[in-house]
Design a protein around this motif. Sequence first.
Motif, PDB file in Angstrom:
ATOM      1  N   THR A 121      17.941  -1.040  -2.654  1.00  0.00           N
ATOM      2  CA  THR A 121      18.438  -2.524  -2.804  1.00  0.00           C
ATOM      3  C   THR A 121      19.112  -2.232  -4.431  1.00  0.00           C
ATOM      4  O   THR A 121      20.391  -2.850  -4.507  1.00  0.00           O
ATOM      5  N   TRP A 122      18.488  -1.618  -5.328  1.00  0.00           N
ATOM      6  CA  TRP A 122      18.930  -1.430  -6.670  1.00  0.00           C
ATOM      7  C   TRP A 122      20.217  -0.728  -6.658  1.00  0.00           C
ATOM      8  O   TRP A 122      21.151  -0.771  -7.556  1.00  0.00           O
ATOM      9  N   PHE A 123      20.286   0.275  -5.871  1.00  0.00           N
ATOM     10  CA  PHE A 123      21.533   1.054  -6.003  1.00  0.00           C
ATOM     11  C   PHE A 123      22.564   0.193  -5.444  1.00  0.00           C
ATOM     12  O   PHE A 123      23.890   0.591  -5.996  1.00  0.00           O
TER      13      PHE A 123
ATOM     14  N   TYR B  18      21.960  -9.504   3.351  1.00  0.00           N
ATOM     15  CA  TYR B  18      21.645  -8.110   3.958  1.00  0.00           C
ATOM     16  C   TYR B  18      20.519  -7.586   3.090  1.00  0.00           C
ATOM     17  O   TYR B  18      19.843  -6.848   3.477  1.00  0.00           O
ATOM     18  N   LEU B  19      20.712  -7.632   2.053  1.00  0.00           N
ATOM     19  CA  LEU B  19      19.586  -7.225   0.863  1.00  0.00           C
ATOM     20  C   LEU B  19      18.233  -7.508   1.282  1.00  0.00           C
ATOM     21  O   LEU B  19      17.434  -7.159   1.074  1.00  0.00           O
ATOM     22  N   LEU B  20      18.051  -9.036   1.559  1.00  0.00           N
ATOM     23  CA  LEU B  20      16.941  -9.676   2.098  1.00  0.00           C
ATOM     24  C   LEU B  20      16.371  -9.068   3.340  1.00  0.00           C
ATOM     25  O   LEU B  20      15.107  -8.836   3.424  1.00  0.00           O
ATOM     26  N   VAL B  21      17.226  -8.761   4.249  1.00  0.00           N
ATOM     27  CA  VAL B  21      16.744  -7.967   5.334  1.00  0.00           C
ATOM     28  C   VAL B  21      16.269  -6.600   5.286  1.00  0.00           C
ATOM     29  O   VAL B  21      15.136  -6.068   5.463  1.00  0.00           O
ATOM     30  N   MET B  22      16.946  -5.880   4.221  1.00  0.00           N
ATOM     31  CA  MET B  22      16.448  -4.499   3.877  1.00  0.00           C
ATOM     32  C   MET B  22      15.108  -4.749   3.062  1.00  0.00           C
ATOM     33  O   MET B  22      14.288  -4.024   3.343  1.00  0.00           O
ATOM     34  N   VAL B  23      15.017  -5.683   2.144  1.00  0.00           N
ATOM     35  CA  VAL B  23      13.669  -5.659   1.539  1.00  0.00           C
ATOM     36  C   VAL B  23      12.511  -6.030   2.165  1.00  0.00           C
ATOM     37  O   VAL B  23      11.295  -5.547   2.289  1.00  0.00           O
TER      38      VAL B  23
ATOM     39  N   VAL C 251      21.141 -18.856   2.252  1.00  0.00           N
ATOM     40  CA  VAL C 251      21.112 -17.342   2.370  1.00  0.00           C
ATOM     41  C   VAL C 251      20.018 -16.947   3.413  1.00  0.00           C
ATOM     42  O   VAL C 251      20.339 -15.751   4.095  1.00  0.00           O
ATOM     43  N   VAL C 252      18.884 -17.491   3.306  1.00  0.00           N
ATOM     44  CA  VAL C 252      17.930 -17.219   4.049  1.00  0.00           C
ATOM     45  C   VAL C 252      18.278 -17.162   5.507  1.00  0.00           C
ATOM     46  O   VAL C 252      17.902 -16.196   6.326  1.00  0.00           O
ATOM     47  N   PHE C 253      19.045 -18.510   6.037  1.00  0.00           N
ATOM     48  CA  PHE C 253      19.565 -18.418   7.204  1.00  0.00           C
ATOM     49  C   PHE C 253      20.558 -17.278   7.674  1.00  0.00           C
ATOM     50  O   PHE C 253      20.260 -16.705   8.679  1.00  0.00           O
ATOM     51  N   GLU C 254      21.381 -17.023   6.751  1.00  0.00           N
ATOM     52  CA  GLU C 254      22.325 -16.017   6.903  1.00  0.00           C
ATOM     53  C   GLU C 254      21.777 -14.662   7.223  1.00  0.00           C
ATOM     54  O   GLU C 254      22.086 -13.757   7.916  1.00  0.00           O
TER      55      GLU C 254
END
Length: 335
Positions: free
Chosen positions: A87-89, A140-145, A193-196
């Motif tokens: 995520t940081w990358f 997308y970052l939320l899904v990844m985390v 954002v959460v819904f997305e």
Amino acid sequence: MKKVEMIKLSYGDSMMLRGIAILMMIFLHCFNYHPQNDYTDFVIDGNTLSWWLTKTAGLCVAFYCFLSGYGLYKKYPYGYNYCIEKTWFLVKRYWFFLMIFVGLGASVFNAYELNVTTLFSNFLGYNTTYNPTLWFLLPYLLVMVASPLLLKLFNTNKMWKSVTVVFVLYCTVFYFLKMKSMGVIFIPVILSVVFESFHLLFSFMCGALFAKYGIPQLQIVKKNTMLNNAILAVFIGVLIFIRTLIPNDVVSPFMCLALIVLVVNMRFADNVIKLLAELGKYSLSMWFVHAYFTCEYLDFTVYWLEYPLLIFLAVVIYSYLISKLFDNILKRLDI
């Protein structure tokens, strides 16, 4: 009954598919919202052919989420440290290209209005007005985390239960986001954002599902690669045609899955594979770069080419060369 053989994607296959996905994304952003009278193209039922094709190119988001789910499932088990590092990358790369292009756009081309609120919202990624194509970065970052927990639940519960829950979530948030886009309801930014992220989750979990069980191998014509490719190409053409007839995006993940299955079963020439894999290698930076050539201050360097194929190729070449240049610099700087 003969058992269906399954295909497992290699790292090279994944890079090739990422190359296809970035080409779809670039085509989408070249023609989906840009004035259609700015280029010369066939007109079908009041819209250009290129505009109609963006309906299929718009499957690129689901395409990327599928590949992420597939790749992370293959990597699983992994911890949150891995996710945070990834995520940081992405965030560092996003900030770098944002500062470069918005800085140039504001100082040289007078293309952006700079104020604290807009800078802050773009910097955090919840309102990407400087580059609207990055709307799905934060979800997308939320899904990844959350992926370690998601994949753990996926592995510890029956497959059909996981798929059912994710599908219900997908349909529910799609409805609310549709109502929001129509102005029927108001959804706060954070909740939106959460819904997305739930919206992207379905394609992500489908990728994990295919990683677990494999992708069906379609042996339509055995021992005749050329004919088999031709038949699969016809199926892809039919899928593209059907996609133009469907106004609702709720079916996008399913059409994306069908497209991926068809593409994976095709056999490409070695040079084509190398080219697509090369684009896939730089697809992340190309995602961050390409829209600046189709939106604000550099569109005059593209659309004067007049013809869709030339416009598309120009954006691909610009994005690739800039991405490759900066990627080499950023690697040396360990960014």
